[in-house]
Motif scaffolding. Sequence first.
Motif, PDB file in Angstrom:
ATOM      1  N   SER A 171       0.839  -1.202   0.000  1.00 48.77           N
ATOM      2  CA  SER A 171       0.000   0.000   0.000  1.00 48.77           C
ATOM      3  C   SER A 171       0.866   1.240   0.000  1.00 48.77           C
ATOM      4  CB  SER A 171      -0.896   0.013   1.239  1.00 48.77           C
ATOM      5  OG  SER A 171      -1.811  -1.055   1.222  1.00 48.77           O
ATOM      6  N   TRP A 172       0.341   2.276  -0.620  1.00 47.67           N
ATOM      7  CA  TRP A 172       1.013   3.579  -0.681  1.00 47.67           C
ATOM      8  C   TRP A 172       0.004   4.654  -0.309  1.00 47.67           C
ATOM      9  CZ3 TRP A 172       0.739   7.709  -4.513  1.00 47.67           C
ATOM     10  CH2 TRP A 172       1.784   8.641  -4.420  1.00 47.67           C
ATOM     11  N   ASN A 173       0.497   5.736   0.261  1.00 47.48           N
ATOM     12  CA  ASN A 173      -0.368   6.839   0.703  1.00 47.48           C
ATOM     13  C   ASN A 173      -1.336   6.342   1.779  1.00 47.48           C
ATOM     14  OD1 ASN A 173      -1.439   9.390   0.871  1.00 47.48           O
ATOM     15  ND2 ASN A 173      -2.185   9.466  -1.244  1.00 47.48           N
ATOM     16  N   VAL A 174      -0.755   5.712   2.802  1.00 51.83           N
ATOM     17  CA  VAL A 174      -1.532   5.112   3.887  1.00 51.83           C
ATOM     18  C   VAL A 174      -1.986   6.159   4.899  1.00 51.83           C
ATOM     19  CG1 VAL A 174      -1.421   3.498   5.834  1.00 51.83           C
ATOM     20  CG2 VAL A 174      -0.410   2.877   3.617  1.00 51.83           C
ATOM     21  N   LEU A 175      -1.099   7.051   5.294  1.00 50.40           N
ATOM     22  CA  LEU A 175      -1.408   8.011   6.353  1.00 50.40           C
ATOM     23  C   LEU A 175      -2.542   8.953   5.967  1.00 50.40           C
ATOM     24  CD1 LEU A 175       2.183   8.922   7.599  1.00 50.40           C
ATOM     25  CD2 LEU A 175       0.502   7.461   8.729  1.00 50.40           C
ATOM     26  N   GLU A 212       6.215   7.546   5.014  1.00 45.20           N
ATOM     27  CA  GLU A 212       5.954   6.124   4.790  1.00 45.20           C
ATOM     28  C   GLU A 212       7.181   5.375   4.297  1.00 45.20           C
ATOM     29  OE1 GLU A 212       2.463   5.449   2.458  1.00 45.20           O
ATOM     30  OE2 GLU A 212       1.321   7.008   3.516  1.00 45.20           O
ATOM     31  N   ARG A 213       8.210   6.097   3.894  1.00 46.66           N
ATOM     32  CA  ARG A 213       9.430   5.423   3.468  1.00 46.66           C
ATOM     33  C   ARG A 213      10.103   4.694   4.630  1.00 46.66           C
ATOM     34  NH1 ARG A 213      12.213  10.429   0.110  1.00 46.66           N
ATOM     35  NH2 ARG A 213      10.328  11.067  -1.068  1.00 46.66           N
ATOM     36  N   VAL A 214       9.869   5.157   5.846  1.00 45.80           N
ATOM     37  CA  VAL A 214      10.539   4.562   6.998  1.00 45.80           C
ATOM     38  C   VAL A 214       9.570   3.917   7.988  1.00 45.80           C
ATOM     39  CG1 VAL A 214      12.531   6.087   6.826  1.00 45.80           C
ATOM     40  CG2 VAL A 214      10.566   6.805   8.187  1.00 45.80           C
ATOM     41  N   LEU A 215       8.284   4.232   7.893  1.00 46.72           N
ATOM     42  CA  LEU A 215       7.303   3.663   8.821  1.00 46.72           C
ATOM     43  C   LEU A 215       6.792   2.320   8.286  1.00 46.72           C
ATOM     44  CD1 LEU A 215       5.234   6.872   9.661  1.00 46.72           C
ATOM     45  CD2 LEU A 215       6.944   5.746  11.104  1.00 46.72           C
ATOM     46  N   PRO A 216       6.494   1.362   9.173  1.00 42.49           N
ATOM     47  CA  PRO A 216       6.031   0.028   8.747  1.00 42.49           C
ATOM     48  C   PRO A 216       4.541   0.015   8.424  1.00 42.49           C
ATOM     49  CG  PRO A 216       6.215   0.088  11.126  1.00 42.49           C
ATOM     50  CD  PRO A 216       6.678   1.440  10.643  1.00 42.49           C
ATOM     51  N   LEU A 217       4.176   0.647   7.294  1.00 41.76           N
ATOM     52  CA  LEU A 217       2.765   0.831   6.959  1.00 41.76           C
ATOM     53  C   LEU A 217       2.346   0.112   5.681  1.00 41.76           C
ATOM     54  CD1 LEU A 217       2.587   4.689   7.600  1.00 41.76           C
ATOM     55  CD2 LEU A 217       1.890   2.874   9.165  1.00 41.76           C
ATOM     56  N   ARG A 218       3.257  -0.565   5.039  1.00 42.08           N
ATOM     57  CA  ARG A 218       3.006  -1.070   3.688  1.00 42.08           C
ATOM     58  C   ARG A 218       1.891  -2.108   3.618  1.00 42.08           C
ATOM     59  NH1 ARG A 218       7.788  -0.862   0.104  1.00 42.08           N
ATOM     60  NH2 ARG A 218       7.527  -3.076  -0.335  1.00 42.08           N
ATOM     61  N   ARG A 219       1.586  -2.781   4.717  1.00 38.94           N
ATOM     62  CA  ARG A 219       0.552  -3.814   4.693  1.00 38.94           C
ATOM     63  C   ARG A 219      -0.809  -3.290   5.150  1.00 38.94           C
ATOM     64  NH1 ARG A 219       3.344  -6.136   1.118  1.00 38.94           N
ATOM     65  NH2 ARG A 219       5.450  -6.656   1.838  1.00 38.94           N
ATOM     66  N   LEU A 220      -0.877  -2.041   5.535  1.00 36.21           N
ATOM     67  CA  LEU A 220      -2.141  -1.439   5.948  1.00 36.21           C
ATOM     68  C   LEU A 220      -2.878  -0.877   4.734  1.00 36.21           C
ATOM     69  CD1 LEU A 220      -0.979   0.470   9.156  1.00 36.21           C
ATOM     70  CD2 LEU A 220      -2.101  -1.772   9.024  1.00 36.21           C
ATOM     71  N   PRO A 221      -4.187  -0.643   4.828  1.00 37.42           N
ATOM     72  CA  PRO A 221      -4.923  -0.059   3.695  1.00 37.42           C
ATOM     73  C   PRO A 221      -4.406   1.335   3.359  1.00 37.42           C
ATOM     74  CG  PRO A 221      -6.440  -1.021   5.288  1.00 37.42           C
ATOM     75  CD  PRO A 221      -5.093  -1.005   5.946  1.00 37.42           C
ATOM     76  N   GLY A 222      -4.285   1.612   2.078  1.00 32.90           N
ATOM     77  CA  GLY A 222      -3.830   2.919   1.621  1.00 32.90           C
ATOM     78  C   GLY A 222      -4.745   3.457   0.539  1.00 32.90           C
ATOM     79  N   VAL A 223      -4.326   4.555  -0.064  1.00 32.90           N
ATOM     80  CA  VAL A 223      -5.078   5.151  -1.165  1.00 32.90           C
ATOM     81  C   VAL A 223      -4.706   4.493  -2.495  1.00 32.90           C
ATOM     82  CG1 VAL A 223      -5.619   7.320  -2.361  1.00 32.90           C
ATOM     83  CG2 VAL A 223      -5.238   7.316   0.107  1.00 32.90           C
ATOM     84  N   SER A 224      -3.506   3.918  -2.540  1.00 39.04           N
ATOM     85  CA  SER A 224      -3.036   3.238  -3.746  1.00 39.04           C
ATOM     86  C   SER A 224      -2.453   1.882  -3.389  1.00 39.04           C
ATOM     87  CB  SER A 224      -1.958   4.071  -4.460  1.00 39.04           C
ATOM     88  OG  SER A 224      -2.465   5.297  -4.927  1.00 39.04           O
TER      89      SER A 224
END
Length: 237
Positions: A171-175, A212-224
């Motif tokens: 996922s990208w653009n999670v925050l 998001e480059r450094v936070l562990p967010l890639r597996r959470l829902p994002g905008v893309s």
Amino acid sequence: MQEEEIARSAALEQRHWWYAERRELVRRTVAGWPVGRALDIGCGSGGNARVLAGLGWRVTGVEHSPEACRIAASRGLAVVRGDGTRLPLRDASMDLVLSTDVWEHIDDDAAVAAETARVLRPGGRALIAVPAGTALWGGHDVALGHFRRYEREGLAALVRGAGLEIDDLWSWNVLLRPVVRARRRRRTAPESEMEKVSPALNAGLRAAVMAERVLPLRRLPGVSLVVTAHKPRGARR
């Protein structure tokens, strides 16, 4: 997408936080991959293709819109007007196929996935980005001519169904997803969200995506959703 919207996006993309961070996503993902021949399907005005060229790739863009073709060519990009579901290229002729925020504009997305696999050489890579989450569907999608937004499982099945092997899917653009969802609940009329913002807000929004480059967010829902995949070396086409 209407020609007017394409021209407006081209004017925004040099400074707008979303385009700038999407270019950085492409740069960071592809950096370090062996360079060769690259195809950008739905290259638009050429922002991402120019990133690839800067990294040493020999880039060709395929674009359906006459206005986008004109703008991309004026920026020095080799661009061919064509259809992503019937690419005017030989089998196994590309080392990389890039397509960012294009598949959602194509009714038959299975066809563009199959064409991506067809033109890749065995061992060649694909980098695909699409809008995520049917819960985020709104007037923005209607205004831009989207057929769908994607869920993780559906995108994975589409890529694998074309004969590609997935290397990563994130996922990208999670925050900013909660902000996007709240805004779309308020604004339901068909209206693009790609608009000028103040320099301070532009910097703040870009900083949120940069985090998001450094936070562990890639597996959470994002905008893309973003997927990297490759064509197996034993593939015949």
